[in-house]
Design an enzyme around this catalytic site. Structure first.
Site, PDB file in Angstrom:
ATOM      1  N   LYS A 162       0.879  -1.002   0.095  1.00 42.56           N
ATOM      2  CA  LYS A 162       0.136  -0.016   0.140  1.00 42.56           C
ATOM      3  C   LYS A 162       0.871   1.305  -0.048  1.00 42.56           C
ATOM      4  O   LYS A 162       1.770   1.172   0.867  1.00 42.56           O
ATOM      5  CB  LYS A 162      -0.980  -0.049   1.327  1.00 42.56           C
ATOM      6  CG  LYS A 162      -2.066  -1.168   1.156  1.00 42.56           C
ATOM      7  CD  LYS A 162      -2.932  -0.892   0.377  1.00 42.56           C
ATOM      8  CE  LYS A 162      -4.143  -1.779   0.149  1.00 42.56           C
ATOM      9  NZ  LYS A 162      -5.156  -1.572  -0.517  1.00 42.56           N
ATOM     10  N   LYS A 266     -13.750  -6.323  -8.375  1.00 43.78           N
ATOM     11  CA  LYS A 266     -14.173  -6.838  -6.891  1.00 43.78           C
ATOM     12  C   LYS A 266     -15.560  -7.315  -6.766  1.00 43.78           C
ATOM     13  O   LYS A 266     -16.328  -6.446  -7.183  1.00 43.78           O
ATOM     14  CB  LYS A 266     -13.595  -5.747  -5.921  1.00 43.78           C
ATOM     15  CG  LYS A 266     -12.150  -5.539  -5.708  1.00 43.78           C
ATOM     16  CD  LYS A 266     -11.985  -4.558  -4.946  1.00 43.78           C
ATOM     17  CE  LYS A 266     -10.617  -4.450  -4.498  1.00 43.78           C
ATOM     18  NZ  LYS A 266     -10.359  -3.120  -3.657  1.00 43.78           N
TER      19      LYS A 266
END
Length: 350
Positions: A162, A266
């Site tokens: 991240k 997703k």
């Protein structure tokens, strides 16, 4: 096929092993919802949603309220008409991604369990081993490196890091991970935190250090499709669209504007049926496919893994949400999801 007899919804709170920080904020637990659907023949289907307000726009309370409201539309309806039911729900409750993912999953799970069919076969493939990466959140470089060492020792060959904050700090974090896990394939997820110029500077600094990336995911704000396309033009690393794509229509726009090399589909944004449509759009447009997740238990993660096994077109698999939980509903660890049926194969422990 039998009718849907009842639908029940409850909060499904799942503490995390460690706080999970991304550019959009920090989570200490997954505040999810669990949908349990029973048919008149006595079969039970389960579905899970993981609302994350900065991503899906839903709180847990709002998602639960929406899921409960769906009961009026689907109770008494044939579970075999799942596509019609899902279309109606998405028309009635637009934008409620997590709630509808949970309800849609419960419908499909019940349908497949009635037919003693693995969910993957509904999408064209048999269940099998699905390998995921592991995500390293925003951490100090030394801590990120420690996490990478542990991940490599646990067998993870792909890591997602991240980023999306200060570029120099992000470069140091990625470099620290690359140093201790030189054989790992690396992805970077900025979660909308950069501009095109910042993304280019980040990629160039890593290039000068000899660090290769498989992709940079959603570097710019979700609504900035022009900025995403500009980033793709000036950065050599493949660019993935994530929060920019919730619907098949979003995927078509990304394709038309040549805004990405990869689409991250997703289920937590789109639901299983729409993900299949998004996958078809990406394949027909010669874009690579990634599948991602929210902070879901094995209920949601195994549903996504069945889609991977069923469609068979995903080059990048980021289904590690349940690996970040303090405790899952099943006993599993490591990079391999071993999925089975019927349905998604998971019965959550109450």
């Amino acid at each position: 096929m039998s009718e849907i007899a009842s639908v029940s919804i409850r909060p499904f709170d799942l503490p995390l092993k460690e706080p999970f920080e991304i550019s959009l904020g920090t989570q200490h637990e997954a505040s999810n919802l669990l949908v349990t659907l029973e048919t008149e023949s006595g079969v039970t289907g389960y579905g899970e949603g993981s609302p994350i307000p900065p991503v899906t726009g839903e709180t847990q309370a709002a998602a639960i309220e929406t899921a409960r409201a769906t009961a009026d539309l689907i109770e008494g309806r044939e579970v075999g008409n799942y596509r019609e039911l899902v279309d109606e729900l998405r028309s009635a409750f637009p934008g409620m991604a997590s709630a509808l993912f949970a309800v849609e999953t419960a419908i499909l799970d019940a349908y497949c369990r009635e037919r003693e069919l693995p969910l993957s076969e509904l999408f064209g493939g048999t269940p099998g081993r699905v390998e995921t990466d592991l995500t390293i959140p925003i951490l100090e470089s030394e801590v990120a490196a420690d996490r990478a060492v542990c991940a490599a020792e646990a067998g993870y060959e792909q890591l997602k890091i991240k980023t999306g904050g200060d570029v120099t700090t992000d470069v140091e974090r990625v470099a620290a991970v690359a140093d201790v896990a030189p054989d790992a394939a690396l992805k970077v997820d900025a979660n909308q935190g950069w501009s095109p110029k910042e993304t280019a500077r980040f990629a160039e600094e890593l290039r000068t250090r000899g660090i290769d990336l498989d992709l940079i995911e959603q570097p710019v704000p979700a609504s900035d499709i022009a900025g995403l396309a500009a980033t793709r033009d000036i950065v050599d690393v493949p660019i993935a669209a994530d929060e920019s794509v919730f619907t098949p229509q979003d995927a078509i726009r990304v394709v038309r504007e040549e805004a990405a090399d990869i689409i991250n589909a997703k289920l937590g944004k789109s639901g299983p049926l729409a993900v299949a449509d998004i996958a078809a759009i990406a394949e027909s447009s010669h874009l690579d496919l990634m599948i991602g997740c929210m902070l879901e238990s094995a209920v949601g993660i195994h549903t996504s893994a069945h889609i991977v096994a069923g469609i068979g077109a995903f080059s990048h698999v980021d289904l590690d949400g349940n690996r970040l939980l303090a405790e899952d509903v099943i006993d599993a660890s490591g990079p391999i999801h071993r999925i089975s049926g019927p349905g998604h194969g998971v019965i959550p422990i109450e």
